[in-house]
Motif scaffolding. Sequence first.
Motif, PDB file in Angstrom:
ATOM      1  N   UNK A   1       1.028  19.517  14.723  1.00  0.00           N
ATOM      2  CA  UNK A   1       2.452  19.099  14.310  1.00  0.00           C
ATOM      3  C   UNK A   1       2.789  17.484  14.510  1.00  0.00           C
ATOM      4  N   UNK A   2       3.229  17.220  13.406  1.00  0.00           N
ATOM      5  CA  UNK A   2       3.730  15.693  13.240  1.00  0.00           C
ATOM      6  C   UNK A   2       5.257  15.315  13.611  1.00  0.00           C
ATOM      7  N   UNK A   3       5.388  14.392  14.505  1.00  0.00           N
ATOM      8  CA  UNK A   3       6.729  14.042  14.968  1.00  0.00           C
ATOM      9  C   UNK A   3       6.998  12.618  14.816  1.00  0.00           C
ATOM     10  N   UNK A   4       8.124  12.169  15.379  1.00  0.00           N
ATOM     11  CA  UNK A   4       8.539  10.724  15.228  1.00  0.00           C
ATOM     12  C   UNK A   4       8.997  10.137  16.357  1.00  0.00           C
ATOM     13  N   UNK A   5       8.453   9.249  17.240  1.00  0.00           N
ATOM     14  CA  UNK A   5       8.873   8.595  18.577  1.00  0.00           C
ATOM     15  C   UNK A   5       9.690   7.564  18.174  1.00  0.00           C
ATOM     16  N   UNK A   6      11.087   7.688  18.604  1.00  0.00           N
ATOM     17  CA  UNK A   6      12.006   6.650  18.293  1.00  0.00           C
ATOM     18  C   UNK A   6      12.603   5.918  19.616  1.00  0.00           C
ATOM     19  N   UNK A   7      12.057   6.453  20.757  1.00  0.00           N
ATOM     20  CA  UNK A   7      12.737   5.757  21.872  1.00  0.00           C
ATOM     21  C   UNK A   7      11.988   5.921  23.087  1.00  0.00           C
ATOM     22  N   UNK A   8      12.671   5.512  24.183  1.00  0.00           N
ATOM     23  CA  UNK A   8      12.142   5.784  25.547  1.00  0.00           C
ATOM     24  C   UNK A   8      13.298   5.797  26.384  1.00  0.00           C
ATOM     25  N   UNK A   9      13.098   6.821  27.539  1.00  0.00           N
ATOM     26  CA  UNK A   9      13.987   7.439  28.366  1.00  0.00           C
ATOM     27  C   UNK A   9      13.519   7.398  29.643  1.00  0.00           C
ATOM     28  N   UNK A  10      14.099   7.692  30.693  1.00  0.00           N
ATOM     29  CA  UNK A  10      13.777   7.680  32.029  1.00  0.00           C
ATOM     30  C   UNK A  10      14.481   9.104  32.692  1.00  0.00           C
ATOM     31  N   UNK A  11      13.837   9.952  33.259  1.00  0.00           N
ATOM     32  CA  UNK A  11      14.411  11.128  34.177  1.00  0.00           C
ATOM     33  C   UNK A  11      15.036  10.701  35.307  1.00  0.00           C
TER      34      UNK A  11
ATOM     35  N   UNK B   1       9.702   8.702  29.709  1.00  0.00           N
ATOM     36  CA  UNK B   1       9.442   9.829  28.701  1.00  0.00           C
ATOM     37  C   UNK B   1       9.858   9.167  27.277  1.00  0.00           C
ATOM     38  N   UNK B   2       8.878   9.652  26.210  1.00  0.00           N
ATOM     39  CA  UNK B   2       9.549   8.916  24.816  1.00  0.00           C
ATOM     40  C   UNK B   2      10.376   9.963  24.188  1.00  0.00           C
ATOM     41  N   UNK B   3      11.342   9.360  23.574  1.00  0.00           N
ATOM     42  CA  UNK B   3      12.252  10.185  22.806  1.00  0.00           C
ATOM     43  C   UNK B   3      11.635  10.350  21.418  1.00  0.00           C
ATOM     44  N   UNK B   4      11.675  11.681  21.090  1.00  0.00           N
ATOM     45  CA  UNK B   4      11.053  12.207  19.990  1.00  0.00           C
ATOM     46  C   UNK B   4      11.815  12.856  19.058  1.00  0.00           C
ATOM     47  N   UNK B   5      11.735  12.436  17.851  1.00  0.00           N
ATOM     48  CA  UNK B   5      12.558  13.084  16.708  1.00  0.00           C
ATOM     49  C   UNK B   5      11.656  14.146  16.293  1.00  0.00           C
TER      50      UNK B   5
ATOM     51  N   UNK C   1      13.440  15.654  21.512  1.00  0.00           N
ATOM     52  CA  UNK C   1      12.653  16.084  22.614  1.00  0.00           C
ATOM     53  C   UNK C   1      12.462  15.096  23.488  1.00  0.00           C
ATOM     54  N   UNK C   2      12.025  14.968  24.796  1.00  0.00           N
ATOM     55  CA  UNK C   2      11.736  14.082  25.628  1.00  0.00           C
ATOM     56  C   UNK C   2      10.075  14.406  26.147  1.00  0.00           C
ATOM     57  N   UNK C   3       9.456  13.551  26.014  1.00  0.00           N
ATOM     58  CA  UNK C   3       7.648  13.825  26.151  1.00  0.00           C
ATOM     59  C   UNK C   3       7.337  12.666  27.087  1.00  0.00           C
ATOM     60  N   UNK C   4       6.462  13.320  28.112  1.00  0.00           N
ATOM     61  CA  UNK C   4       5.974  12.301  28.903  1.00  0.00           C
ATOM     62  C   UNK C   4       4.639  11.698  28.420  1.00  0.00           C
ATOM     63  N   UNK C   5       4.702  10.421  29.053  1.00  0.00           N
ATOM     64  CA  UNK C   5       3.478   9.739  28.723  1.00  0.00           C
ATOM     65  C   UNK C   5       2.227  10.600  29.028  1.00  0.00           C
TER      66      UNK C   5
END
Length: 399
Positions: A335-345, A351-355, A368-372
């Motif tokens: 799958x292809x997605x688009x990383x547009x930001x960074x967040x913390x739990x 985690x990366x903010x993914x569109x 989505x929030x995806x861990x490093x």
Amino acid sequence: MIKNYFLATALAVAFANCGVLHAQDDLIKKISSNKTEGKAGFTFTRIIDLASTPIENQGSSGTCWSYSANSFLESEMIKAGKKPLPLAKIFTARCSYMDKADNFVRMNGAVSWGDGGEPHDVINMYAKYGILPEANYTGLINGATKNNFGAMQKSLKGMLDSIIKNPNGALDLSWKKHFADTLDAYLGTVPPMFTYDGKQYTPKSFAKEVVGLNPDDYVEFISQTNTPYWQKAMMMVPDNWAFQWDWNIPATAFTEIIDNALKKGYTVAWGADVSEPYFSWPNGVAFVPEHPEQYKKGVTLEQKKALFNGPKPEPAITPEMRQQALEDLLTTDDHGMHIVGLAKDQNGKEYYLVKNSWGASNDYKGYLYVSKAYVQYKTTGLLVNKKGVPKSVASKIAL
């Protein structure tokens, strides 16, 4: 109550290859209906949230690569000070199908066929054919509101199989016209000229004069141990029909690149495996449990309940661990997605903010929030503006 998470086996089948997926929207509705509670266990605070265009839905088509990488180009336009503008994802896909068909015929069918592609295809099609605003070419006809490529791909594949059999003893050179006519029948005819802001454009002139991005500004990365790091290597996945060679880097450099790009205001097009039970679209969270090998044969109900009830420790991702997952086909190009930001739990882990391009049906309205660790373990490829690449990486590839 804790969410009733979707079956890992259903995910594995459905997302085995983005290029052959045709009932994706129906499956996502089914998966999402399994929920019994929202956002249990996680609290995210966004640190970087770069500008992007609205969430879209690729429908029943394996065009994630076109939606994600065109979304990436849309953010590139915003970064360059241009007006936010959804680009025609299905125009890009259509151009790709024409070029892919040419490869298929020249290779006498000895390559894969389907909806799928890679982020570099979007750049290559943009450079070769240009682009349109999405409003001027949606690929939707006869009142359709979502992509549904099943019948179209069956027709196209049947046509290609017939062409390479050469029933008359020689290749019918008119096949490309017939192929394009079939695309017209399913997707509509591409307007040779269209009006935008009161001015007439072709796809090529629109790309040059309005979008204004330079295809040479983008670079793609992979990570594998069977070829040397810091050299180019073939992206060995079925959807790499263009036989592209990309820079091979250690997986830790993936997150170095993404972190640097985001801090400089550049987003990233991301290809990854999403078949693991610890990737949850309904929850909008993906991470790597301490012992991911325990999930190779699926998960129990209790394990599913426990996976997303809050942040968990993650293992250090080693090159050997990553490569083994590639060799065992546990990491596949899904799958292809688009990383547009960074967040913390709530514990401070990033985690990366993914569109995504599956509509806004999950807990985070399409994100989505995806861990490093997940990115280091399960990435198949990254596409980024060269200006977003850190010097520590750029110096090793003479960028």
